[in-house]
Design an enzyme around this catalytic site. Structure first.
Site, PDB file in Angstrom:
ATOM      1  CB  SER A 138     -25.212  43.652  -9.253  1.00 27.93           C
ATOM      2  OG  SER A 138     -24.587  42.300  -9.457  1.00 27.93           O
ATOM      3  CE  LYS A 140     -24.636  41.514  -5.824  1.00 29.42           C
ATOM      4  NZ  LYS A 140     -23.595  41.502  -6.726  1.00 29.42           N
ATOM      5  CB  SER A 174     -21.062  44.230  -7.255  1.00 25.12           C
ATOM      6  OG  SER A 174     -22.415  43.731  -7.698  1.00 25.12           O
TER       7      SER A 174
END
Length: 222
Positions: A71, A74, A135
């Protein structure tokens, strides 16, 4: 005052998982007592401890090993959007419509979610809160489409920006970091995190300090 050094795990958890920064916190050199200590024993495959001000690497473990950012990818997705916000193309108060591709029901299995629904009108601030606090992979898709018109075009922009910043190890295949084909190394990603804090915190600070995110009858804490 010297800023605190950042270990890559702490930096990434802070930025991508919505950790808070208290701007009133202050520490002076007089409060720091130098000590010698053995190198930490870390279970992770790769790690970097870096001085934010100087870029000096204070500790490393397999810093050039290819790893999946998950993640943390991102951060690059939001970096592209923050550039557009600073250029005046968008503001956090702009209202957008969640595109069909970003509906939470279309996210890959076991995704972290902001529970965005296609057709819903939300502010850009709300979208980014869903991305940073939760997230949300669905939120990453919405940001990608906003930034570049499509997910594929955003991935291309992410890779181009990585090359522009000098990070040869970066390779992104999706804006959420969901798939294994996303690759970075700890040394370069730690440097990118320092750039992210420098360039993005003035915009993203209020977002990552939100205590919770509510969407689709669900409230998720920061």
């Amino acid at each position: 005052m010297k800023r605190c050094s950042f270990i890559i795990l702490a930096v990434l958890c802070l930025c991508a998982c919505g950790g808070r920064i208290d701007s009133s916190f202050n520490i002076s050199d007089a409060d720091i007592t130098p000590v010698s200590a053995p190198a930490p024993e870390l279970r992770c495959r790769s790690a970097v401890l870096m001085d934010y001000d100087t870029g000096t690497v204070l500790y490393s473990k397999e810093p050039l090993a290819p790893i999946a950012p998950a993640s943390m990818a991102k951060l690059m997705t939001t970096y592209l959007l923050v550039e557009k916000i600073k250029a005046g193309e968008y503001s956090l108060d702009d209202v957008i419509t969640v595109p069909p591709e970003a509906d939470f029901r279309k996210a890959p299995p076991q995704s972290s979610l902001a529970f965005l629904e296609a057709g819903t009108k939300i502010t850009l601030r709300h979208l980014l809160t869903g991305l940073m606090v939760c997230s949300g992979n669905d939120a990453a898709t919405a940001v990608a489409i906003l930034v570049a018109g499509s997910v594929d075009a955003c991935v291309g922009a992410m890779n181009s920006k990585a090359q522009e910043l000098g990070f040869a190890s970066f390779e992104f295949v999706d804006p959420a970091g969901y798939y294994d084909g996303n690759v970075v190394n700890a040394l370069e990603f730690c440097r990118f995190c320092c750039i992210y804090i420098r360039d993005c915190y003035d915009v993203m600070g209020p977002v990552i300090n939100e205590p919770r995110f509510a969407s689709y009858n669900t409230t998720q804490p920061n």
